[in-house]
Design an enzyme around this catalytic site. Structure first.
Site, short mmCIF file in Angstrom:
data_model
loop_
_atom_site.label_atom_id
_atom_site.label_comp_id
_atom_site.label_asym_id
_atom_site.label_seq_id
_atom_site.Cartn_x
_atom_site.Cartn_y
_atom_site.Cartn_z
N ASP A 68 48.04 33.39 40.36
CA ASP A 68 48.18 34.84 40.13
C ASP A 68 48.42 35.60 41.42
O ASP A 68 48.07 36.77 41.52
CB ASP A 68 46.93 35.38 39.43
CG ASP A 68 45.65 35.00 40.14
OD1 ASP A 68 45.73 34.32 41.18
OD2 ASP A 68 44.58 35.40 39.66
N LYS B 159 31.17 38.65 47.19
CA LYS B 159 31.34 40.11 47.32
C LYS B 159 30.07 40.75 47.85
O LYS B 159 28.97 40.34 47.47
CB LYS B 159 31.57 40.72 45.93
CG LYS B 159 32.91 40.48 45.37
CD LYS B 159 33.00 41.13 43.99
CE LYS B 159 34.12 40.49 43.21
NZ LYS B 159 34.22 40.88 41.86
N ASP C 189 47.39 40.17 44.71
CA ASP C 189 46.70 39.48 43.62
C ASP C 189 47.04 40.29 42.37
O ASP C 189 46.59 41.41 42.21
CB ASP C 189 45.20 39.49 43.92
CG ASP C 189 44.35 39.12 42.72
OD1 ASP C 189 44.91 38.82 41.64
OD2 ASP C 189 43.12 39.12 42.85
P1 GTP Z 1 40.19 36.64 35.21
O1 GTP Z 1 39.58 36.08 33.97
O2 GTP Z 1 40.84 37.97 34.97
O3 GTP Z 1 39.28 36.63 36.40
O4 GTP Z 1 41.40 35.69 35.61
P2 GTP Z 1 41.47 34.08 35.72
O5 GTP Z 1 40.93 33.46 34.49
O6 GTP Z 1 42.87 33.74 36.02
O7 GTP Z 1 40.51 33.72 36.91
P3 GTP Z 1 40.78 33.82 38.49
O8 GTP Z 1 41.61 35.01 38.78
O9 GTP Z 1 39.49 33.69 39.17
O10 GTP Z 1 41.59 32.49 38.74
C1 GTP Z 1 42.34 32.25 39.89
C2 GTP Z 1 43.45 31.27 39.55
O11 GTP Z 1 42.90 30.03 39.12
C3 GTP Z 1 44.33 31.77 38.41
O12 GTP Z 1 45.63 31.44 38.74
C4 GTP Z 1 43.85 31.01 37.20
O13 GTP Z 1 44.91 30.73 36.28
C5 GTP Z 1 43.34 29.71 37.82
N1 GTP Z 1 42.19 29.18 37.09
C6 GTP Z 1 40.97 29.75 36.96
N2 GTP Z 1 40.15 28.96 36.26
C7 GTP Z 1 40.87 27.85 35.93
C8 GTP Z 1 40.58 26.66 35.18
O14 GTP Z 1 39.48 26.45 34.67
N3 GTP Z 1 41.59 25.75 35.07
C9 GTP Z 1 42.82 25.94 35.60
N4 GTP Z 1 43.76 25.01 35.43
N5 GTP Z 1 43.13 27.06 36.31
C10 GTP Z 1 42.16 27.99 36.46
#
Ligand code: GTP
Length: 323
Positions: free
Chosen positions: A113, A164, A222
């Site tokens: 992201d 944080k 981000d």
């Molecule tokens: P929020 O729920 O809005 O916090 O977003 P998110 O679910 O994408 O979590 P976050 O922004 O913390 O994740 C950072 C990156 O890691 C993103 O690109 C997510 O797609 C990826 N990511 C987070 N958790 C997982 C997971 O359990 N598996 C995989 N494959 N990717 C993950």
């Protein structure tokens, strides 16, 4: 050769409801999925073999990216039946490439992201020259309070990985692109939920392993919230009033501005005004509508004279995005 892993399996809850049918990395920024922008960055740094670490809405990636040959790359897909967290996802995805990589070949991991124009080739080079086990891209931000911060010493070694806090001790934050030595990935337990941010990095520091900082303050975003997604798309459209995909039909009396992105097969009626928005493929915007900072879902029909600002428009619904 360096290989890449893209973390694309998160739920993207902060972007809800935009992520109800489309996973965050497949959302369009200037008419291309975020993942595609990242693949182009990876390719420019010489990475041609990439694993997409999928979980949530995993089935949406393959129809678009296929085997990657369209981009001159080799793509593979790792699937988690339950999201394994960032660390677990990296370990699971690495199973598909461990056999093919040399002993010391770095693995570059991208949060799915992030829009970044940092010098990835230089980050990889620093990783190799500093014999680090992980090299983290860091960016300096004005206000680090919404993020965890990452302090480092005068030699560039990361000294802490902090959650944080109200008074961050430094303004450098984790930018979400990591170069790993393969041994570090191998040591993450397979099939277990693990977070790199909360577990792997703090544990490496505790064990006094070399975690290197690569600070590069080039464009970085981000895109994890609706406001950031709209900004990212506008940034990539740049100084143009708007961009438009293929087979779209725009009435001569419509006015489109503010670096809007209009997808393929879109119909825009008479006297419509669109400002700083994203309109996805197949949408119909009926006459007299005025839309500002909105996200129009694929194939949505927007009724005549609809006035909306800071909203998500889908299936006749207008949902306030609280921008
Ligand atoms: P929020 O729920 O809005 O916090 O977003 P998110 O679910 O994408 O979590 P976050 O922004 O913390 O994740 C950072 C990156 O890691 C993103 O690109 C997510 O797609 C990826 N990511 C987070 N958790 C997982 C997971 O359990 N598996 C995989 N494959 N990717 C993950």
């Amino acid at each position: 050769m360096t290989v890449g892993i893209l973390l694309v399996g998160g739920f993207g809850t902060r972007l809800s409801p935009l992520t109800s049918k489309t996973p965050k990395p497949m959302l369009p920024v200037a008419n291309l999925p975020v993942t595609e922008h990242q693949l182009l960055v990876a390719k420019a740094a010489g990475i041609t073999k990439v694993v997409l670490a999928t979980a949530y809405l995993a089935e949406t990636f393959t129809p678009y990216f296929g085997d990657g040959s369209k981009w001159g790359m080799e793509l593979k897909y790792a699937l988690e039946t339950e999201p394994l967290g960032t660390g677990g996802a990296i370990r699971n995805a690495a199973e598909l490439i461990f056999d093919e990589i040399a002993e010391n070949e770095p693995i570059v991991v991208f949060n799915g992201d992030v829009l970044s124009r940092h010098n990835l080739a230089a980050q990889i080079k620093l990783h190799q020259s500093s014999s680090a086990c992980v090299t983290l891209h860091l960016v300096s931000v004005e206000d680090a309070r919404p993020y965890g911060c990452v302090p480092f010493d005068e030699t560039g070694r990361v000294t802490d990985f902090l959650e944080k806090m109200d008074n961050p001790i430094t303004n450098t934050i984790n930018a979400g692109c990591y170069v790993f030595s393969p041994q570090v990935v191998q040591e993450i337990e397979l099939g277990k939920v693990v977070s790199v941010e909360r577990e792997v990095f703090p544990e490496l520091l505790k064990a006094r392993k070399v975690v290197q900082a690569f600070v590069d303050n080039s464009y970085w975003l981000d895109m994890g919230t609706p406001k950031a997604l709209l900004k990212g798309s506008q940034d990539y459209v740049g100084s143009r009033d708007f961009i438009v995909g293929e087979n779209s039909n725009i009435s001569e009396s419509a006015k489109i501005s503010g670096a809007s992105a209009i997808g393929n097969n879109v119909t825009i009626g008479a006297n419509v005004e669109i400002i700083s928005s994203i309109v996805r493929d197949g949408a119909i915007i009926s006459e007299g509508s005025k839309l500002e900072s909105v996200f129009v879902e694929s194939n949505a029909t927007v009724a005549r004279q609809t006035h909306a600002k800071g909203a998500y428009l889908a299936g006749g619904e207008i949902i306030d995005l609280k921008l």
